[in-house]
Design a protein around this motif. Sequence first.
Motif, short mmCIF file in Angstrom:
data_model
loop_
_atom_site.label_atom_id
_atom_site.label_comp_id
_atom_site.label_asym_id
_atom_site.label_seq_id
_atom_site.Cartn_x
_atom_site.Cartn_y
_atom_site.Cartn_z
N TYR A 88 0.83 -1.21 0.00
CA TYR A 88 0.00 0.00 0.00
C TYR A 88 0.86 1.26 0.00
CZ TYR A 88 -3.33 3.58 1.17
OH TYR A 88 -4.09 4.73 1.13
N ASP A 90 0.04 5.57 -0.06
CA ASP A 90 -1.02 6.60 0.00
C ASP A 90 -1.18 7.39 -1.30
OD1 ASP A 90 -2.80 6.72 2.08
OD2 ASP A 90 -1.74 8.25 3.21
N THR A 94 -4.49 4.76 -3.72
CA THR A 94 -5.82 5.33 -3.44
C THR A 94 -6.71 5.44 -4.66
OG1 THR A 94 -4.89 7.55 -3.58
CG2 THR A 94 -5.05 6.56 -1.38
N HIS A 116 -10.71 -3.41 1.39
CA HIS A 116 -11.70 -2.72 2.22
C HIS A 116 -11.60 -3.21 3.67
CE1 HIS A 116 -15.75 -2.36 4.04
NE2 HIS A 116 -15.67 -1.14 3.53
N LEU A 119 -8.50 -1.88 5.30
CA LEU A 119 -8.67 -0.46 5.66
C LEU A 119 -9.49 -0.34 6.94
CD1 LEU A 119 -9.56 1.33 2.29
CD2 LEU A 119 -7.60 1.83 3.76
N THR A 126 -3.97 4.89 6.27
CA THR A 126 -4.04 5.89 5.20
C THR A 126 -4.38 7.25 5.78
OG1 THR A 126 -5.08 6.46 3.09
CG2 THR A 126 -6.48 5.36 4.72
N GLU A 128 -6.05 9.27 3.80
CA GLU A 128 -7.26 9.60 3.02
C GLU A 128 -8.49 9.33 3.87
OE1 GLU A 128 -7.29 11.01 -0.05
OE2 GLU A 128 -5.10 11.08 0.08
N THR A 130 -11.73 9.80 3.33
CA THR A 130 -12.96 9.32 2.68
C THR A 130 -12.77 8.00 1.94
OG1 THR A 130 -12.51 10.60 0.68
CG2 THR A 130 -13.81 11.70 2.40
N LEU A 131 -11.56 7.46 1.97
CA LEU A 131 -11.27 6.27 1.16
C LEU A 131 -12.15 5.08 1.51
CD1 LEU A 131 -9.53 5.08 -1.08
CD2 LEU A 131 -7.81 4.50 0.64
N GLU A 134 -15.57 5.52 -0.01
CA GLU A 134 -15.48 5.44 -1.47
C GLU A 134 -15.34 3.99 -1.92
OE1 GLU A 134 -12.17 7.98 -2.38
OE2 GLU A 134 -13.30 9.80 -1.96
N VAL A 135 -14.49 3.24 -1.22
CA VAL A 135 -14.29 1.83 -1.59
C VAL A 135 -15.60 1.05 -1.43
CG1 VAL A 135 -13.07 -0.31 -0.96
CG2 VAL A 135 -11.81 1.84 -1.15
#
Length: 170
Positions: A88, A90, A94, A116, A119, A126, A128, A130-131, A134-135
């Motif tokens: 992974y 960042d 992403t 997912h 995460l 991360t 991020e 909102t990741l 979003e995923v």
Amino acid sequence: MEERYILLGGMLNAVLSAVIKSKPEDVHYEIISFLSERGGFKIAKTFSGLLKKNFSNECKYNFVNTMVKFKDEQFDSIVKMYLSPKGYNDTISTAIPFMMDAYERYDLLPQLKVFHSNLKNGKIKTTEKTLLGEVENYITNLEQKKTDNAPIGLPLDWPKSGPPCKWSGM
């Protein structure tokens, strides 16, 4: 027609040579970003060979995004690596879920679901914010595309096989 492909191949080699030799980094990024958006399988194949070279994560982001377009064993292994806790990044990782959704890569749904889960449970850290949400949306979209039996990825001769495009053959 064949002369056109020879000319495009020579042009592609010249542009990629300029990318490798150019400084500063923003020149790399602009050229690679341009090729990533319009590039077909040949460019993705070339980009896969450049991943181990000394390019910024922003450039590698475009390399991987180009590879996600196509269902290919080599490309898929690279994508899977960037979705794993060990690989992974960042900057690079992403956008992969977005690109998977955009190019109907529901064949990689199992890896996206593991991503997912990693995460969610903190195995992948991360910045991020909102990741995760979003995923979740991409997983829902891809499950629907799988149900609809949408074509997976772009054809290997894209953009030649797609709508009329002046970038055909790249």
